[in-house]
Scaffold this motif. Structure first.
Motif, PDB file in Angstrom:
ATOM      1  N   PRO A  57       0.804  -1.227   0.000  1.00 24.25           N
ATOM      2  CA  PRO A  57       0.000   0.000   0.000  1.00 24.25           C
ATOM      3  C   PRO A  57       0.834   1.273   0.000  1.00 24.25           C
ATOM      4  O   PRO A  57       0.421   2.283  -0.576  1.00 24.25           O
ATOM      5  CB  PRO A  57      -0.845  -0.122   1.271  1.00 24.25           C
ATOM      6  CG  PRO A  57      -0.141  -1.106   2.132  1.00 24.25           C
ATOM      7  CD  PRO A  57       0.563  -2.043   1.198  1.00 24.25           C
ATOM      8  N   LEU A  58       2.019   1.221   0.623  1.00 28.09           N
ATOM      9  CA  LEU A  58       2.871   2.407   0.600  1.00 28.09           C
ATOM     10  C   LEU A  58       3.358   2.676  -0.815  1.00 28.09           C
ATOM     11  O   LEU A  58       3.294   3.817  -1.296  1.00 28.09           O
ATOM     12  CB  LEU A  58       4.058   2.225   1.554  1.00 28.09           C
ATOM     13  CG  LEU A  58       5.088   3.354   1.558  1.00 28.09           C
ATOM     14  CD1 LEU A  58       4.460   4.683   1.965  1.00 28.09           C
ATOM     15  CD2 LEU A  58       6.261   2.997   2.475  1.00 28.09           C
ATOM     16  N   GLU A  60       2.038   2.033  -3.584  1.00 27.60           N
ATOM     17  CA  GLU A  60       0.951   2.525  -4.429  1.00 27.60           C
ATOM     18  C   GLU A  60       0.730   4.029  -4.268  1.00 27.60           C
ATOM     19  O   GLU A  60       0.144   4.667  -5.143  1.00 27.60           O
ATOM     20  CB  GLU A  60      -0.348   1.782  -4.093  1.00 27.60           C
ATOM     21  CG  GLU A  60      -0.321   0.311  -4.497  1.00 27.60           C
ATOM     22  CD  GLU A  60      -1.481  -0.478  -3.918  1.00 27.60           C
ATOM     23  OE1 GLU A  60      -2.266   0.100  -3.111  1.00 27.60           O
ATOM     24  OE2 GLU A  60      -1.601  -1.667  -4.252  1.00 27.60           O
ATOM     25  N   ARG A  61       1.218   4.599  -3.172  1.00 23.26           N
ATOM     26  CA  ARG A  61       0.980   6.007  -2.885  1.00 23.26           C
ATOM     27  C   ARG A  61       2.187   6.894  -3.182  1.00 23.26           C
ATOM     28  O   ARG A  61       2.101   8.112  -3.092  1.00 23.26           O
ATOM     29  CB  ARG A  61       0.572   6.160  -1.414  1.00 23.26           C
ATOM     30  CG  ARG A  61      -0.824   5.600  -1.126  1.00 23.26           C
ATOM     31  CD  ARG A  61      -1.022   5.332   0.354  1.00 23.26           C
ATOM     32  NE  ARG A  61      -2.409   4.990   0.671  1.00 23.26           N
ATOM     33  CZ  ARG A  61      -2.930   3.784   0.502  1.00 23.26           C
ATOM     34  NH1 ARG A  61      -2.184   2.784   0.016  1.00 23.26           N
ATOM     35  NH2 ARG A  61      -4.196   3.554   0.829  1.00 23.26           N
ATOM     36  N   GLU A  63       5.379   8.642  -5.311  1.00 22.67           N
ATOM     37  CA  GLU A  63       5.779   9.095  -6.638  1.00 22.67           C
ATOM     38  C   GLU A  63       6.979   8.263  -7.096  1.00 22.67           C
ATOM     39  O   GLU A  63       7.782   7.809  -6.258  1.00 22.67           O
ATOM     40  CB  GLU A  63       6.174  10.577  -6.595  1.00 22.67           C
ATOM     41  CG  GLU A  63       5.034  11.513  -6.258  1.00 22.67           C
ATOM     42  CD  GLU A  63       3.967  11.545  -7.339  1.00 22.67           C
ATOM     43  OE1 GLU A  63       4.328  11.413  -8.530  1.00 22.67           O
ATOM     44  OE2 GLU A  63       2.782  11.682  -6.989  1.00 22.67           O
ATOM     45  N   TRP A 139       5.224  10.562   3.560  1.00 26.19           N
ATOM     46  CA  TRP A 139       4.513   9.488   4.257  1.00 26.19           C
ATOM     47  C   TRP A 139       5.352   8.925   5.395  1.00 26.19           C
ATOM     48  O   TRP A 139       6.553   8.686   5.235  1.00 26.19           O
ATOM     49  CB  TRP A 139       4.196   8.349   3.293  1.00 26.19           C
ATOM     50  CG  TRP A 139       3.221   8.706   2.224  1.00 26.19           C
ATOM     51  CD1 TRP A 139       3.516   9.206   0.981  1.00 26.19           C
ATOM     52  CD2 TRP A 139       1.809   8.618   2.307  1.00 26.19           C
ATOM     53  NE1 TRP A 139       2.359   9.421   0.287  1.00 26.19           N
ATOM     54  CE2 TRP A 139       1.285   9.067   1.073  1.00 26.19           C
ATOM     55  CE3 TRP A 139       0.921   8.189   3.299  1.00 26.19           C
ATOM     56  CZ2 TRP A 139      -0.073   9.098   0.808  1.00 26.19           C
ATOM     57  CZ3 TRP A 139      -0.438   8.225   3.037  1.00 26.19           C
ATOM     58  CH2 TRP A 139      -0.930   8.672   1.800  1.00 26.19           C
ATOM     59  N   GLU A 185      -4.403   6.933   7.095  1.00 22.38           N
ATOM     60  CA  GLU A 185      -5.055   5.881   6.314  1.00 22.38           C
ATOM     61  C   GLU A 185      -4.704   4.548   6.953  1.00 22.38           C
ATOM     62  O   GLU A 185      -3.575   4.348   7.401  1.00 22.38           O
ATOM     63  CB  GLU A 185      -4.589   5.910   4.851  1.00 22.38           C
ATOM     64  CG  GLU A 185      -4.953   7.181   4.119  1.00 22.38           C
ATOM     65  CD  GLU A 185      -4.531   7.145   2.657  1.00 22.38           C
ATOM     66  OE1 GLU A 185      -4.469   6.041   2.079  1.00 22.38           O
ATOM     67  OE2 GLU A 185      -4.266   8.217   2.098  1.00 22.38           O
ATOM     68  N   ARG A 195       0.032  10.699   6.215  1.00 20.96           N
ATOM     69  CA  ARG A 195       0.451  11.673   5.190  1.00 20.96           C
ATOM     70  C   ARG A 195       0.713  12.990   5.889  1.00 20.96           C
ATOM     71  O   ARG A 195      -0.186  13.539   6.546  1.00 20.96           O
ATOM     72  CB  ARG A 195      -0.643  11.834   4.125  1.00 20.96           C
ATOM     73  CG  ARG A 195      -0.233  12.774   2.970  1.00 20.96           C
ATOM     74  CD  ARG A 195       0.746  12.072   2.058  1.00 20.96           C
ATOM     75  NE  ARG A 195       1.208  12.904   0.973  1.00 20.96           N
ATOM     76  CZ  ARG A 195       0.689  12.896  -0.260  1.00 20.96           C
ATOM     77  NH1 ARG A 195      -0.367  12.158  -0.530  1.00 20.96           N
ATOM     78  NH2 ARG A 195       1.193  13.649  -1.195  1.00 20.96           N
TER      79      ARG A 195
END
Length: 197
Positions: A57-58, A60-61, A63, A139, A185, A195
């Motif tokens: 999941p990290l 995916e977030r 850049e 993050w 999240e 975040r």
């Protein structure tokens, strides 16, 4: 005060963090000996799958090319390997196994803290440090056991581990987000992604 396995657990009236008294912390040499028993092998598929609960999941977030720090990398750094394989270069730091403070003098697009926060002897100071390591808009990825309100600390493995000296309830995670102005999240029960503002 809550009964725990061989220790008394206390609850912070503000943030609801569960913690044991400093007198119940292991001496550094005993704590290190316990960590030396861990078999954190970067080529172990089961261990990699375990860490993927946070890495997926990290990733995916982030850049492309985001740069990170594994804070509390342990005796066999593996999360940094997984993230680098996905194109996210990482530094590592650990008070026992990678104590060079140089990585702590930079700021990062993301910081991971997997199976580490429950070992914090001074959680407020540690989270202040973590907050200073993440760039604005970055993050902080935390992985730790989160006890429910009805957890029996005498039988739960997290409460029985003598190196675990603080436990983060769901409300504690929300309190941390509020304190630092982070968005929270929760992609899974054991993973919290903050975040930064």
């Amino acid at each position: 005060m809550l009964p725990g396995a061989l220790r008394l657990w206390y609850s912070c009236p503000g943030c609801r963090l569960l913690f044991v008294a400093p007198s119940d912390h292991l001496p550094p040499e005993e704590e290190r000996a316990r960590y030396d028993e861990h078999e954190n092998d970067p080529v172990d598929p089961a261990y990699r799958s375990f860490l993927d609960r946070l890495a997926r999941p990290l990733s995916e977030r982030l850049e492309p090319g985001a740069r990170g720090l594994d804070y509390g990398s342990g005796p066999g750094p593996t999360l940094s390997v997984i993230m680098e394989e996905r194109g996210f270069p990482m530094e590592i730091w650990d008070p026992f196994y990678a104590p060079d403070p140089t990585p702590l003098h930079s700021r990062y697009d993301f910081v991971t803290c997997t199976e580490t926060a429950e070992h914090f002897h001074r959680p407020q100071a540690e989270f202040d440090t973590l907050a200073g390591l993440v760039k604005p808009g970055g993050w902080l990825a935390l992985m730790t056991g989160v006890p429910g309100d009805d957890v029996d600390l005498q039988t739960w493995h997290y409460g029985r581990d003598p190196t675990h000296v603080c436990l983060y309830r769901e409300v504690t995670l929300r309190w941390l987000a509020g304190k630092y102005g982070w968005a929270l999240e929760r992609p899974s029960q054991t993973v919290a992604l903050f975040r930064t503002g």
